[in-house]
Write a protein that holds these residues in place. Structure first.
Motif, PDB file in Angstrom:
ATOM      1  N   VAL A  78       0.852  -1.187   0.000  1.00  0.00           N
ATOM      2  CA  VAL A  78       0.000   0.000   0.000  1.00  0.00           C
ATOM      3  C   VAL A  78       0.885   1.233   0.000  1.00  0.00           C
ATOM      4  CG1 VAL A  78      -1.714   1.325   1.292  1.00  0.00           C
ATOM      5  CG2 VAL A  78      -1.880  -1.159   1.196  1.00  0.00           C
ATOM      6  N   GLN A  80       0.421   5.009   0.798  1.00  0.00           N
ATOM      7  CA  GLN A  80      -0.581   5.849   1.435  1.00  0.00           C
ATOM      8  C   GLN A  80       0.009   7.212   1.730  1.00  0.00           C
ATOM      9  OE1 GLN A  80      -3.470   4.269   1.870  1.00  0.00           O
ATOM     10  NE2 GLN A  80      -4.674   5.855   2.848  1.00  0.00           N
ATOM     11  N   THR A  97      -1.688   4.959  11.854  1.00  0.00           N
ATOM     12  CA  THR A  97      -1.822   6.360  11.471  1.00  0.00           C
ATOM     13  C   THR A  97      -0.500   7.092  11.646  1.00  0.00           C
ATOM     14  OG1 THR A  97      -4.149   6.378  12.094  1.00  0.00           O
ATOM     15  CG2 THR A  97      -3.058   8.510  11.919  1.00  0.00           C
ATOM     16  N   TYR A 746      -5.980   0.971   6.192  1.00  0.00           N
ATOM     17  CA  TYR A 746      -5.322   1.138   4.891  1.00  0.00           C
ATOM     18  C   TYR A 746      -5.246  -0.117   4.023  1.00  0.00           C
ATOM     19  CZ  TYR A 746      -3.776   5.373   7.282  1.00  0.00           C
ATOM     20  OH  TYR A 746      -3.733   6.528   8.002  1.00  0.00           O
ATOM     21  N   ARG A 780     -11.094  -0.345   2.302  1.00  0.00           N
ATOM     22  CA  ARG A 780     -10.090  -0.154   3.348  1.00  0.00           C
ATOM     23  C   ARG A 780     -10.621   0.843   4.362  1.00  0.00           C
ATOM     24  NH1 ARG A 780      -5.298   2.060   0.171  1.00  0.00           N
ATOM     25  NH2 ARG A 780      -6.959   2.925  -1.103  1.00  0.00           N
ATOM     26  N   SER A 782      -9.851   4.024   7.088  1.00  0.00           N
ATOM     27  CA  SER A 782      -8.950   5.172   7.144  1.00  0.00           C
ATOM     28  C   SER A 782      -8.561   5.464   8.587  1.00  0.00           C
ATOM     29  CB  SER A 782      -9.635   6.392   6.535  1.00  0.00           C
ATOM     30  OG  SER A 782      -8.819   7.537   6.636  1.00  0.00           O
ATOM     31  N   GLN A 834     -12.579   3.699   2.798  1.00  0.00           N
ATOM     32  CA  GLN A 834     -12.017   3.978   1.477  1.00  0.00           C
ATOM     33  C   GLN A 834     -12.506   2.865   0.545  1.00  0.00           C
ATOM     34  OE1 GLN A 834      -7.980   5.898   3.489  1.00  0.00           O
ATOM     35  NE2 GLN A 834      -7.760   4.391   1.872  1.00  0.00           N
ATOM     36  N   ASN A 868      -6.826   7.726  -0.334  1.00  0.00           N
ATOM     37  CA  ASN A 868      -6.578   8.088   1.058  1.00  0.00           C
ATOM     38  C   ASN A 868      -7.641   9.088   1.473  1.00  0.00           C
ATOM     39  OD1 ASN A 868      -5.394   8.464   3.574  1.00  0.00           O
ATOM     40  ND2 ASN A 868      -3.871   9.916   2.846  1.00  0.00           N
TER      41      ASN A 868
END
Length: 895
Positions: A78, A80, A97, A746, A780, A782, A834, A868
């Protein structure tokens, strides 16, 4: 036979374990490439670890110029972030995060995936080096912990970009050109060129240069309140500032609806004006640079390679849209957004032989400069002192004069990063049943950053001459604000690492091999400097020494701090009296592989990975709110090391006389003390900090299949299934982070792609081809915080409309915690989804192995993917992909 040769030339374009094909009698077979995943050169099919690789020809055929494009063909990876040069890599679901990109230089987690350019680690927190993929030999992706051989940030995997080196075979040169147009956006163009020269029998040079202008497609439109534009909300400002406004609802009732009003007395809440910045297609990006390489052969045993890469990445605008506005290409920005990211990387590799040892000494020096100007207006929606910054209110202000002024803010950042690495490595070559790789590693990084923030409305401060307690931007005697810059970060962060590593392989039988690897490391993390409100250096020394006088000098109650340390609430054991954070440990790897046949390999691995701790600027400080959930809470002085233990079983095999290749890996990972970034200005601190959210498990399967369907048709597919789960939550994050059983952010539960390439003969030795690929990414989640409903509440008040983004309900938070409305009513907990998307690319071309011309369409069906959802501006912004792009590529190579 000619068709078999044709297939040989193009299988590499599609295979995730890429390659060409080779003749065997009248049949073509899939050829394997050489990789250095174990720091030895081996066939990718013989390496007993999961490895994905694309060689240079495959990258060219797929039109890949940067890592974000490459990731489309890697379901377990991924990418991001918020745009070029501002992204983080995650592998196999081990994600969390990160800090806001504007703060990544001062308060960000170390990456969980290491990024290497050749032999040099170049990964950085929050802003991985975005290296343009020109004149590339191959890209290797090693999923799973690679810490024993590749170090600290290889916790969840390692990505290696291997460049073409100078060769001594003679002169060669080539060039590529690309021109394209994007639906609803600007034209783009790119030029790449290289040449290789043998100056003497022992000396060769290679030069590659490029310039790639990527036209924008996001429009910065005029701010129109009432049509999804920024209105502003006194209710939001009052809530995050502790309810200090006398009548936020009354002030909101008079919100501006006429965009022509420009007198502050005419409106209670002023909506910012961006007429001077209105622009179509404002998100441009330009990569330009060159790489110079020199290879010298001393004798048959020793040679030296020196390379220098210089690159500049310039971006303007933002690569996200505002979902509160109509369409998927519109945003409202009130200050210019500009980013200049320039680096120079000099590397050297000395290779030779000492009797039965291969010796490699490699080193590098990286110098990176980042200059950023960004719109920071969103801080009004979350900054703890927003009411002080933008509002005129209080007992001495008449009700008709109560108003909130223009909230426009900006942030400037000037960051200089240097990184100096050295590695000395030995490989045995004795023809015995055992083999050893061993080495020493040294790494010294320094990140020096100055961030300047325009936070308050200077007119307000000049008029009111207020004193903002705790903000040194206001004179202590209540004098006017001295400049438009209201807050400064001035931080120097130095990370020094030494390590000793080794791996022993032993052939138990002719077909069974066992190996053990280990790495001992010690990392010193020194965090110096200050913000406008915190002397970070002095604070860390106070908590390192626990000297009562020093603690009192930084505004802490010594008895309370000592009690928190004694009870285990605060961990300062790894901080010395000078404020330096020091960690050391040993990690291990074990593997067993069985060569079932010449074409089939089975392997089993256990490996460990880690990320070092992160020092907090306001570590040890008490939460602002000392009641309910936050009673007694103190910010960690540092987040502790998080570790990943990985178990995997793998298969690598060629079947049906070499026309089908199947590589698959099943894995199970345990993450302990998973690090995350936190920002809770309402309850805890107005500065971002890091914490450990708890523990997690990840289970998954990666697989790729290559099928040489006919002499003219190659089909490749790859997929990833991932099941992530939080298994323990730190008590202080209960109700803020999703609970036990929740998914990590994610990563989609399922992602996959399939691509095919078909060739056909043409006249005069030319060959035509058609290439098509389809990539699917599932839903996904977030971020790690259940803040979506809080964001929707703010969005509705600030813009007069919601975002319309889907939310996954997960929990309700406690009374008095972060996510309550102005009347302290509980707001549900949830995270944005997402949503899944499918990207389809097609291309048709003609080539004769010297020149090539190709017409391509990327994103054929104009899918607007949600890459994102950035909530770090306190209302959601959606980072999206480039719309449908039609282009022409031509290339020429002279050998």
């Amino acid at each position: 036979m000619r068709k078999s040769q044709l297939s040989c030339a193009i299988v590499a374009a599609l295979a995730a374990t890429p390659a060409a094909a080779q003749e065997s009698s009248s049949n073509a077979k899939i050829e394997t490439i050489e990789v250095t995943a174990t720091k030895r050169t081996e066939s990718i099919q013989d390496v007993p670890v999961s490895v994905t690789a694309l060689d240079g020809k495959a990258l060219e055929n797929l039109g890949v110029d940067n890592f974000q494009e490459y990731v489309e063909f890697l379901p377990n990876v991924v990418f991001q972030g918020t745009g070029p040069g501002q992204n983080e890599i995650y592998i196999r679901g081990a994600a969390t995060t990160q800090s806001n990109i504007n703060l990544s230089s001062v308060q960000a987690l170390q990456p969980s995936v290491a990024f290497y350019l050749d032999e040099q680690p170049v990964s950085m927190a929050g802003r991985n080096l975005d290296v343009y993929a020109t004149d590339i030999q191959r890209v290797e992706v090693l999923p799973g912990p690679q810490g024993t051989l590749f170090g600290a940030s290889s916790q969840a995997g390692t990505v290696r970009m291997i460049t073409n080196k100078p060769n001594h075979s003679g002169f060669e040169a080539g060039m590529d050109a690309d021109i394209s147009t994007t639906r609803g956006g600007e034209m783009s163009n790119a030029v790449e060129a290289y040449f290789n020269m043998t100056l003497t029998d022992d000396l060769a040079v290679r030069v590659a240069a490029y310039n790639d202008f990527q036209g924008g497609w996001i429009d910065n439109i005029r701010n129109v309140p009432g049509e999804g534009g920024y209105i502003g909300s006194a209710q939001v400002i009052s809530r995050i500032s502790g309810g200090v406004l006398s009548d936020p609802a009354g002030m909101d009732a008079n919100r501006i609806t006429n965009p022509d009003i420009d007198t502050m007395d005419e409106a209670a809440v002023v909506s910012p004006n961006n007429d001077h910045l209105v622009e179509d297609d404002h998100n441009d990006a330009t990569y330009s640079g060159a790489r110079f390489g020199l290879s010298y052969i001393f004798n048959e045993d020793w040679d030296l390679l020196v390379q220098h890469t210089q690159q500049t990445l310039n971006t303007e605008g933002v690569f996200s849209y505002d979902p509160n506005l109509a369409g998927e290409t519109s945003t409202n920005r009130f200050q210019p957004d500009e980013n200049r990211d320039e680096f120079g990387l000099t590397t050297w590799t000395l290779e030779g032989r000492l009797d039965k040892l291969d010796v490699v000494y490699t080193g590098g020096y990286l110098d990176r400069e980042i200059d950023t100007l960004t719109d920071y207006t969103g801080y009004t929606n979350g900054g703890a002192f927003s009411a002080f910054y933008v509002c005129n209110y209080g007992s001495d202000v008449a009700p008709e004069d109560e108003r909130c002024l223009d909230p426009t803010k900006f942030m400037r950042e000037d960051t200089t990063t240097t990184r100096d690495t050295h590695e000395l490595r030995f490989n045995t070559t004795m023809g015995t049943p055992w083999r050893v790789t061993a080495g020493l590693f040294y790494d010294n990084q320094e990140i020096a950053t100055v961030g300047q923030f325009k936070i308050p409305n200077t007119e307000l401060f000049n008029d009111l001459e207020r004193t903002l307690v705790g903000n040194e931007g206001i004179n202590s005697d209540g004098g006017p604000f001295p400049s438009e810059v209201g807050f400064v970060n001035d931080i120097t962060h130095t990370i020094e690492q030494v390590a000793v590593f080794g791996q022993l392989e032993y052939d138990i039988t002719d077909t069974v091999t066992a190996s053990i690897g280990a790495r001992w490391y010690e990392i010193d993390d020194e965090y110096k400097g200050s913000t406008s409100t915190v002397d970070v250096s002095r604070r860390l020394k106070a908590f390192g020494s626990l000297n009562p006088d020093e603690l009192a000098a930084v505004g802490e109650d010594p008895d309370a701090v000592l009690a928190a340390v004694e009870s285990g609430q605060l961990d300062v054991s790894e901080l010395d009296s000078d404020g330096v954070l020091t960690v050391s440990d040993t990690i291990f790897k074990f593997s067993l592989d069985w060569k079932v046949t010449d074409d089939v390999l089975l392997f089993a691995n256990y490996s460990e990975g880690f990320r070092p701790p992160v020092t907090n600027r306001v570590g040890g400080g008490q939460a602002k709110i000392q009641s309910g959930k936050f009673e007694g809470f103190r910010i960690p002085v540092y987040s502790t090391t998080d570790t990943l233990d990985n178990y995997e079983l793998g298969l690598k095999g060629d079947f049906l006389d070499g026309i089908v290749r199947v590589n698959a890996t099943a894995y199970y990972s345990e993450i302990t003390d998973l690090q995350t970034s936190r920002f809770d200005p309402t309850n805890i601190s107005f500065l971002v900090f890091t914490d450990n959210v708890g523990d997690a498990e990840v289970k998954g399967i990666d697989a790729d299949i290559t099928w040489l369907a006919t002499d003219d048709l190659v089909i490749n597919s790859a997929f990833s299934w991932i099941d992530t789960e939080l298994t323990r939550i730190n008590e202080e994050l209960d109700g803020i982070s999703p609970g036990v059983g929740a998914r990590l952010p994610y990563s989609a539960e399922f992602s996959g792609n399939i691509n095919a390439r078909y060739f056909f003969e043409m006249e005069e030795g030319r060959r035509g081809y058609v290439n098509a690929s389809v990539a699917y990414t599932g839903d996904r989640l977030s971020g790690m915080a259940m803040d979506a409903y809080a964001m929707e509440d703010a969005t509705q008040l600030i813009y007069g409309t919601g975002s319309g983004l889907p939310i996954q309900d997960e929990a309700a938070v406690y009374e008095g915690a972060s996510y309550t409305d102005s009347e302290n009513r509980v707001i549900r907990g949830g995270r944005y989804i997402q949503e899944s998307y499918v990207i389809t690319n097609v291309a048709v071309g003609v080539t004769n192995d010297v020149w090539k011309a190709e017409l391509y369409v990327d994103n054929l069906f104009d899918e607007r993917a949600v890459l994102n959802i950035d909530t770090q501006q306190f209302t959601p912004k959606v980072v999206t992909n480039r719309p449908r792009t039609i282009g022409l590529r031509v290339s020429y190579d002279y050998y």
